[in-house]
Write a protein that holds these residues in place. Structure first.
Motif, PDB file in Angstrom:
ATOM      1  N   ASP A 120      34.151  39.296  55.801  1.00  0.00           N
ATOM      2  CA  ASP A 120      33.109  40.004  55.061  1.00  0.00           C
ATOM      3  C   ASP A 120      33.678  41.195  54.301  1.00  0.00           C
ATOM      4  OD1 ASP A 120      31.083  38.297  55.710  1.00  0.00           O
ATOM      5  OD2 ASP A 120      30.304  39.506  57.358  1.00  0.00           O
ATOM      6  N   VAL A 121      34.817  41.712  54.745  1.00  0.00           N
ATOM      7  CA  VAL A 121      35.448  42.798  53.996  1.00  0.00           C
ATOM      8  C   VAL A 121      35.787  42.337  52.585  1.00  0.00           C
ATOM      9  CG1 VAL A 121      37.506  44.270  53.843  1.00  0.00           C
ATOM     10  CG2 VAL A 121      36.367  43.923  56.053  1.00  0.00           C
ATOM     11  N   VAL A 122      36.210  41.086  52.446  1.00  0.00           N
ATOM     12  CA  VAL A 122      36.564  40.543  51.136  1.00  0.00           C
ATOM     13  C   VAL A 122      35.349  39.959  50.427  1.00  0.00           C
ATOM     14  CG1 VAL A 122      37.954  38.791  49.942  1.00  0.00           C
ATOM     15  CG2 VAL A 122      38.942  40.085  51.835  1.00  0.00           C
ATOM     16  N   CYS A 123      34.537  39.207  51.156  1.00  0.00           N
ATOM     17  CA  CYS A 123      33.478  38.407  50.522  1.00  0.00           C
ATOM     18  C   CYS A 123      32.070  38.949  50.734  1.00  0.00           C
ATOM     19  CB  CYS A 123      33.525  36.980  51.058  1.00  0.00           C
ATOM     20  SG  CYS A 123      35.127  36.170  50.848  1.00  0.00           S
ATOM     21  N   GLY A 124      31.914  39.955  51.588  1.00  0.00           N
ATOM     22  CA  GLY A 124      30.585  40.428  51.924  1.00  0.00           C
ATOM     23  C   GLY A 124      30.069  41.533  51.017  1.00  0.00           C
ATOM     24  N   ILE A 219      44.164  46.890  45.196  1.00  0.00           N
ATOM     25  CA  ILE A 219      42.824  47.405  45.484  1.00  0.00           C
ATOM     26  C   ILE A 219      42.590  48.681  44.690  1.00  0.00           C
ATOM     27  CG2 ILE A 219      42.711  46.423  47.810  1.00  0.00           C
ATOM     28  CD1 ILE A 219      43.351  49.205  48.908  1.00  0.00           C
ATOM     29  N   ARG A 220      41.316  48.968  44.431  1.00  0.00           N
ATOM     30  CA  ARG A 220      40.958  50.200  43.741  1.00  0.00           C
ATOM     31  C   ARG A 220      39.603  50.665  44.245  1.00  0.00           C
ATOM     32  NH1 ARG A 220      38.134  51.989  39.296  1.00  0.00           N
ATOM     33  NH2 ARG A 220      37.433  49.898  38.711  1.00  0.00           N
ATOM     34  N   TYR A 221      39.511  51.942  44.550  1.00  0.00           N
ATOM     35  CA  TYR A 221      38.250  52.512  45.013  1.00  0.00           C
ATOM     36  C   TYR A 221      37.312  52.681  43.831  1.00  0.00           C
ATOM     37  CZ  TYR A 221      35.063  55.637  47.545  1.00  0.00           C
ATOM     38  OH  TYR A 221      33.961  56.193  48.141  1.00  0.00           O
ATOM     39  N   ARG A 222      36.101  52.144  43.957  1.00  0.00           N
ATOM     40  CA  ARG A 222      35.096  52.235  42.904  1.00  0.00           C
ATOM     41  C   ARG A 222      34.024  53.225  43.322  1.00  0.00           C
ATOM     42  NH1 ARG A 222      34.352  45.771  41.545  1.00  0.00           N
ATOM     43  NH2 ARG A 222      36.068  45.592  40.031  1.00  0.00           N
ATOM     44  N   SER A 223      34.103  54.401  42.757  1.00  0.00           N
ATOM     45  CA  SER A 223      33.113  55.437  43.062  1.00  0.00           C
ATOM     46  C   SER A 223      31.895  55.261  42.158  1.00  0.00           C
ATOM     47  CB  SER A 223      33.718  56.827  42.850  1.00  0.00           C
ATOM     48  OG  SER A 223      32.718  57.815  42.933  1.00  0.00           O
ATOM     49  N   ILE A 268      38.863  44.464  45.362  1.00  0.00           N
ATOM     50  CA  ILE A 268      39.988  43.736  45.940  1.00  0.00           C
ATOM     51  C   ILE A 268      40.367  42.651  44.941  1.00  0.00           C
ATOM     52  CG2 ILE A 268      40.829  42.421  47.911  1.00  0.00           C
ATOM     53  CD1 ILE A 268      38.603  43.709  49.586  1.00  0.00           C
ATOM     54  N   LEU A 269      41.543  42.781  44.367  1.00  0.00           N
ATOM     55  CA  LEU A 269      41.933  41.938  43.236  1.00  0.00           C
ATOM     56  C   LEU A 269      43.173  41.116  43.562  1.00  0.00           C
ATOM     57  CD1 LEU A 269      41.618  44.722  40.508  1.00  0.00           C
ATOM     58  CD2 LEU A 269      39.834  43.122  41.244  1.00  0.00           C
ATOM     59  N   MET A 270      43.223  39.919  43.055  1.00  0.00           N
ATOM     60  CA  MET A 270      44.401  39.070  43.138  1.00  0.00           C
ATOM     61  C   MET A 270      44.813  38.726  41.713  1.00  0.00           C
ATOM     62  SD  MET A 270      45.003  35.482  45.188  1.00  0.00           S
ATOM     63  CE  MET A 270      45.146  36.307  46.775  1.00  0.00           C
ATOM     64  N   ASP A 271      45.991  39.193  41.343  1.00  0.00           N
ATOM     65  CA  ASP A 271      46.454  39.041  39.961  1.00  0.00           C
ATOM     66  C   ASP A 271      45.421  39.570  38.976  1.00  0.00           C
ATOM     67  OD1 ASP A 271      48.807  37.927  40.853  1.00  0.00           O
ATOM     68  OD2 ASP A 271      48.137  35.861  40.597  1.00  0.00           O
ATOM     69  N   GLY A 272      44.775  40.690  39.361  1.00  0.00           N
ATOM     70  CA  GLY A 272      43.843  41.374  38.471  1.00  0.00           C
ATOM     71  C   GLY A 272      42.432  40.831  38.470  1.00  0.00           C
ATOM     72  N   ARG A 273      42.136  39.794  39.244  1.00  0.00           N
ATOM     73  CA  ARG A 273      40.796  39.205  39.257  1.00  0.00           C
ATOM     74  C   ARG A 273      40.163  39.379  40.631  1.00  0.00           C
ATOM     75  NH1 ARG A 273      40.944  33.257  36.838  1.00  0.00           N
ATOM     76  NH2 ARG A 273      38.755  33.774  36.373  1.00  0.00           N
ATOM     77  N   ASP A 274      38.847  39.559  40.635  1.00  0.00           N
ATOM     78  CA  ASP A 274      38.102  39.760  41.869  1.00  0.00           C
ATOM     79  C   ASP A 274      38.301  38.552  42.780  1.00  0.00           C
ATOM     80  OD1 ASP A 274      36.210  39.998  43.885  1.00  0.00           O
ATOM     81  OD2 ASP A 274      34.752  40.977  42.598  1.00  0.00           O
ATOM     82  N   VAL A 275      38.931  38.764  43.929  1.00  0.00           N
ATOM     83  CA  VAL A 275      39.274  37.643  44.799  1.00  0.00           C
ATOM     84  C   VAL A 275      38.032  37.029  45.432  1.00  0.00           C
ATOM     85  CG1 VAL A 275      39.649  39.003  46.906  1.00  0.00           C
ATOM     86  CG2 VAL A 275      40.918  36.885  46.560  1.00  0.00           C
ATOM     87  N   ALA A 276      36.958  37.808  45.622  1.00  0.00           N
ATOM     88  CA  ALA A 276      35.730  37.250  46.192  1.00  0.00           C
ATOM     89  C   ALA A 276      35.085  36.250  45.240  1.00  0.00           C
ATOM     90  CB  ALA A 276      34.751  38.366  46.532  1.00  0.00           C
ATOM     91  N   ARG A 277      35.175  36.508  43.940  1.00  0.00           N
ATOM     92  CA  ARG A 277      34.548  35.634  42.936  1.00  0.00           C
ATOM     93  C   ARG A 277      35.459  34.497  42.491  1.00  0.00           C
ATOM     94  NH1 ARG A 277      32.524  38.800  37.949  1.00  0.00           N
ATOM     95  NH2 ARG A 277      31.763  36.696  37.457  1.00  0.00           N
ATOM     96  N   PHE A 278      36.739  34.772  42.352  1.00  0.00           N
ATOM     97  CA  PHE A 278      37.627  33.813  41.718  1.00  0.00           C
ATOM     98  C   PHE A 278      38.684  33.219  42.655  1.00  0.00           C
ATOM     99  CE2 PHE A 278      36.250  36.806  38.370  1.00  0.00           C
ATOM    100  CZ  PHE A 278      35.600  35.908  37.531  1.00  0.00           C
ATOM    101  N   GLY A 279      38.814  33.770  43.853  1.00  0.00           N
ATOM    102  CA  GLY A 279      39.838  33.276  44.768  1.00  0.00           C
ATOM    103  C   GLY A 279      39.350  32.117  45.618  1.00  0.00           C
ATOM    104  N   SER A 280      40.272  31.248  45.994  1.00  0.00           N
ATOM    105  CA  SER A 280      39.951  30.170  46.926  1.00  0.00           C
ATOM    106  C   SER A 280      39.773  30.751  48.330  1.00  0.00           C
ATOM    107  CB  SER A 280      41.071  29.140  46.932  1.00  0.00           C
ATOM    108  OG  SER A 280      42.262  29.706  47.484  1.00  0.00           O
ATOM    109  N   GLN A 284      41.425  34.181  49.734  1.00  0.00           N
ATOM    110  CA  GLN A 284      40.629  35.254  50.330  1.00  0.00           C
ATOM    111  C   GLN A 284      41.170  35.627  51.700  1.00  0.00           C
ATOM    112  OE1 GLN A 284      36.753  33.477  50.172  1.00  0.00           O
ATOM    113  NE2 GLN A 284      36.504  33.844  47.981  1.00  0.00           N
ATOM    114  N   ARG A 285      41.572  34.657  52.494  1.00  0.00           N
ATOM    115  CA  ARG A 285      42.165  34.959  53.799  1.00  0.00           C
ATOM    116  C   ARG A 285      43.500  35.674  53.630  1.00  0.00           C
ATOM    117  NH1 ARG A 285      40.168  29.726  55.130  1.00  0.00           N
ATOM    118  NH2 ARG A 285      42.238  28.791  54.856  1.00  0.00           N
ATOM    119  N   SER A 286      44.289  35.253  52.632  1.00  0.00           N
ATOM    120  CA  SER A 286      45.566  35.921  52.376  1.00  0.00           C
ATOM    121  C   SER A 286      45.353  37.365  51.960  1.00  0.00           C
ATOM    122  CB  SER A 286      46.353  35.164  51.300  1.00  0.00           C
ATOM    123  OG  SER A 286      46.774  33.907  51.778  1.00  0.00           O
ATOM    124  N   ALA A 287      44.321  37.606  51.149  1.00  0.00           N
ATOM    125  CA  ALA A 287      44.028  38.971  50.719  1.00  0.00           C
ATOM    126  C   ALA A 287      43.642  39.842  51.903  1.00  0.00           C
ATOM    127  CB  ALA A 287      42.905  38.966  49.679  1.00  0.00           C
TER     128      ALA A 287
END
Length: 390
Positions: A120-124, A219-223, A268-280, A284-287
């Motif tokens: 849930d940290v990645v996908c929640g 990762i980047r903090y979004r305030s 949380i980004l993988m190669d610059g893309r949101d891993v929750a939306r675009f990652g397998s 997501q587990r690797s992230a």
């Protein structure tokens, strides 16, 4: 930091004492035998929270009125005893036999956990990522708990006031009270913002080593208040005051606070893309694993001692190649506990402990190949330990 022993009484289906060793500890057995329950006990003893439920009555054994957990810990060669007494609606915390506050308890044992519950940290929802950051900050700075608790208390009071104001025809008499709560939220919110932003920045710097694949995790903090501004109290407070003034009508209409770090998020980004939306699912587990190992590395660096690492359901989460890579990486970095139904997947030196019905079995036998493991542990029918006098 090292767990020397863990003793339970009245917790789920567990009984007896876990006696781990430094390095890698493998808890194995068929499904439903209590492997994850032992990890949950260690996580509870460290954080006073479960990674599976928010209801204490859910983990008190059937027929029991309370659960008792105890850990013998060694920190920089100094022994520390932790006791956690759990009843429905109440937790009692003890360090070396003396009752203590939550602020004095946290930090005595530091664990980082990886398992499917943590995905849930990645996908929640954003709240899961805020809690992830807060737990990380607390591992390095237990005093942060006070600012976090104060902010949540003031936020609760403001929300109650906003709900009351919504029912009033004349709202002007309530404005002074709202401004008083806002003043406290701005001050406390600045501390939360700065600590979270700094932690995220430090954690991101430790995510460069990729164990699996070529993808780059960042990762980047979004305030929600001061995104893109310097992480200073002055910049945050100025931005939050401006937003509070601008969004006062919206808050009054909504009946709850719309401005503050309680609405922030972590990208949380993988190669610059949101891993929750675009990652397998595997990405997501690797992230998540990269984030957890980054936390471990940051803690070791700042606190000059290894934490404890918990990895649930090893063979379900990782393939054989990744298991070998991960366990090799963890050598000398943390006392590690993994659960599995297939102990043969773990090569090299490890302390293997078999579980049946919540109890440790001696001698342990590998159900796959008949190998006997030397695990001088408890007898299968050892009775629960009575800690009630503590």
């Amino acid at each position: 930091m090292e767990i020397v022993s863990v003793t339970v009484d009245g917790f789920r289906n567990l009984a007896g004492t876990l006696q781990p060793r430094p390095g890698l500890n493998v808890l194995w057995g068929n499904n439903g035998q209590g492997k994850t329950n032992w990890l949950e006990v260690m996580y509870l003893l460290a954080t006073t929270k479960s990674f599976r439920t928010h209801q204490p009555q859910d983990f008190i054994a059937f027929g029991a009125s309370a659960a008792h957990l105890r850990a013998e810990v060694r920190r920089r060669s100094i022994p520390v005893t932790l006791d956690l007494h759990l009843e429905a609606g109440r937790k009692t915390l003890l360090v070396n036999g003396k009752r203590v506050s939550l602020g004095d308890y946290l930090g005595q044992l530091v664990v980082f956990a990886y398992g499917r519950e943590a995905l849930d940290v990645v996908c929640g929802e954003p709240g899961e990522r805020r809690r992830f950051l807060d737990r990380g900050v607390l591992s390095l700075k237990p005093a942060y708990l006070q600012a976090l608790s104060d902010y949540n208390r003031v936020l609760k009071q403001k929300n109650a006031l906003l709900r009351a104001v919504a029912e009033q025809a004349d709202r002007r008499t309530w404005l002074a009270s709202l401004e008083a709560w806002d003043t406290q939220l701005v001050t406390l919110g600045a501390e939360l913002h700065i600590e979270r932003a700094r932690y995220a920045e430090c954690l991101d710097a430790r995510l460069t080593r990729q164990l699996f694949g070529a993808e780059q995790i960042t990762i980047r903090y979004r305030s929600s208040v001061a995104d893109g501004l310097p992480a200073t109290a002055e910049a945050f407070q100025s931005a939050m005051l401006e937003q509070l003034a601008r969004r006062r009508p919206a808050e009054l209409a909504a009946g709850h606070a719309l401005v503050g770090p309680h609405r922030d998020d972590l990208a949380i980004l993988m190669d610059g893309r949101d891993v929750a939306r675009f990652g397998s699912a595997g990405q997501q587990r690797s992230a998540l694993l990269a984030l957890t190992l980054g936390q471990l590395a940051l803690y070791r660096e700042r606190c000059a001692e290894p934490p404890v690492f918990l990895l649930d359901d090893l063979d379900a989460e990782l393939d054989a190649g990744r298991i070998a890579t991960l366990l090799d990486y963890l050598q000398d970095k943390a006392q590690t506990f993994v659960t599995t139904t297939k102990p043969g997947l773990v090569n090299g030196p490890a302390h293997r402990q078999q579980l049946h019905a919540g109890r440790f079995v001696y001698p342990a036998k590998d159900a796959e190949d008949g190998q006997m493991f030397d695990t001088p542990l408890l007898e299968t029918e050892s009775p629960p330990c009575d800690l009630s006098h503590h």
